[in-house]
Motif scaffolding. Structure first.
Motif, PDB file in Angstrom:
ATOM      1  N   ASP A 284      49.812  26.599  40.919  1.00 11.65           N
ATOM      2  CA  ASP A 284      48.623  26.943  40.412  1.00 11.65           C
ATOM      3  C   ASP A 284      47.349  26.055  40.931  1.00 11.65           C
ATOM      4  O   ASP A 284      46.351  26.656  40.795  1.00 11.65           O
ATOM      5  CB  ASP A 284      48.663  26.596  38.825  1.00 11.65           C
ATOM      6  CG  ASP A 284      48.757  24.977  38.728  1.00 11.65           C
ATOM      7  OD1 ASP A 284      49.808  24.494  39.465  1.00 11.65           O
ATOM      8  OD2 ASP A 284      48.622  24.388  37.588  1.00 11.65           O
ATOM      9  N   GLU A 285      47.532  25.140  41.603  1.00 12.79           N
ATOM     10  CA  GLU A 285      46.587  24.446  42.305  1.00 12.79           C
ATOM     11  C   GLU A 285      46.338  25.259  43.640  1.00 12.79           C
ATOM     12  O   GLU A 285      45.068  25.489  43.975  1.00 12.79           O
ATOM     13  CB  GLU A 285      46.932  23.054  42.947  1.00 12.79           C
ATOM     14  CG  GLU A 285      47.315  22.028  41.715  1.00 12.79           C
ATOM     15  CD  GLU A 285      47.858  20.895  42.281  1.00 12.79           C
ATOM     16  OE1 GLU A 285      47.122  19.621  42.269  1.00 12.79           O
ATOM     17  OE2 GLU A 285      48.737  20.922  43.281  1.00 12.79           O
TER      18      GLU A 285
ATOM     19  N   TYR B 196      51.477  20.447  46.721  1.00 11.73           N
ATOM     20  CA  TYR B 196      50.438  21.319  46.006  1.00 11.73           C
ATOM     21  C   TYR B 196      51.358  21.977  44.974  1.00 11.73           C
ATOM     22  O   TYR B 196      52.300  22.750  45.632  1.00 11.73           O
ATOM     23  CB  TYR B 196      49.626  22.290  46.804  1.00 11.73           C
ATOM     24  CG  TYR B 196      48.336  21.257  47.495  1.00 11.73           C
ATOM     25  CD1 TYR B 196      47.450  20.571  46.973  1.00 11.73           C
ATOM     26  CD2 TYR B 196      48.471  21.226  48.837  1.00 11.73           C
ATOM     27  CE1 TYR B 196      46.545  19.847  47.429  1.00 11.73           C
ATOM     28  CE2 TYR B 196      47.515  20.488  49.563  1.00 11.73           C
ATOM     29  CZ  TYR B 196      46.636  20.007  48.958  1.00 11.73           C
ATOM     30  OH  TYR B 196      45.592  19.144  49.582  1.00 11.73           O
ATOM     31  N   ARG B 197      50.854  22.170  43.778  1.00 14.99           N
ATOM     32  CA  ARG B 197      51.707  23.077  42.900  1.00 14.99           C
ATOM     33  C   ARG B 197      51.039  24.537  43.122  1.00 14.99           C
ATOM     34  O   ARG B 197      50.030  24.720  43.729  1.00 14.99           O
ATOM     35  CB  ARG B 197      51.487  22.815  41.437  1.00 14.99           C
ATOM     36  CG  ARG B 197      51.976  21.507  41.111  1.00 14.99           C
ATOM     37  CD  ARG B 197      51.808  20.914  39.596  1.00 14.99           C
ATOM     38  NE  ARG B 197      50.503  21.500  39.228  1.00 14.99           N
ATOM     39  CZ  ARG B 197      49.626  20.589  38.944  1.00 14.99           C
ATOM     40  NH1 ARG B 197      49.699  19.350  39.268  1.00 14.99           N
ATOM     41  NH2 ARG B 197      48.390  20.907  38.285  1.00 14.99           N
TER      42      ARG B 197
ATOM     43  N   CYS C 171      46.235  28.579  43.814  1.00 15.78           N
ATOM     44  CA  CYS C 171      45.622  29.983  43.409  1.00 15.78           C
ATOM     45  C   CYS C 171      46.168  30.895  44.047  1.00 15.78           C
ATOM     46  O   CYS C 171      45.566  32.050  44.460  1.00 15.78           O
ATOM     47  CB  CYS C 171      44.143  29.809  43.305  1.00 15.78           C
ATOM     48  SG  CYS C 171      43.620  28.623  41.989  1.00 15.78           S
TER      49      CYS C 171
END
Length: 94
Positions: free
Chosen positions: A48-49, A45-46, A51
């Motif tokens: 920004d994903e 997961y990045r 949050c």
């Protein structure tokens, strides 16, 4: 572990079995704790994903938290919305 009450209601496990399960679960979490970040990173997961700045790839958590707080509309003013309309008149009556 949220399913435990269901297991108790249907007599799937006894109360002592549930205590043992809780302990095994707790021990498993403690064993995994040191590798938790690597395990989560393995999902790919990045930032920004997610949050969340807490697991930021670059490790700059505090500056990112401050930046997010400053962007929040509630922090644009020292006075909360509705203060002058509702709270100040009530305080004047006291």
């Amino acid at each position: 572990m949220e399913e435990m009450p269901t297991f108790l209601v249907i007599d799937f496990f006894s109360s002592s079995d549930m205590d043992s399960l809780r302990e095994v679960f707790r021990e498993a979490l403690l064993a995994l704790r040191k590798d938790a970040l690597a395990i989560v990173d393995g999902f790919g997961y990045r930032d920004d994903e997610l949050c969340s700045v807490l697991g930021s790839y670059d490790g700059d958590v505090y500056n990112k938290l401050i930046a997010i707080v400053r962007k929040n509309p509630l922090n644009k003013s020292n006075t909360l919305p509705g203060y002058f309309e509702y709270i100040k008149p009530l305080r004047a009556k006291i």
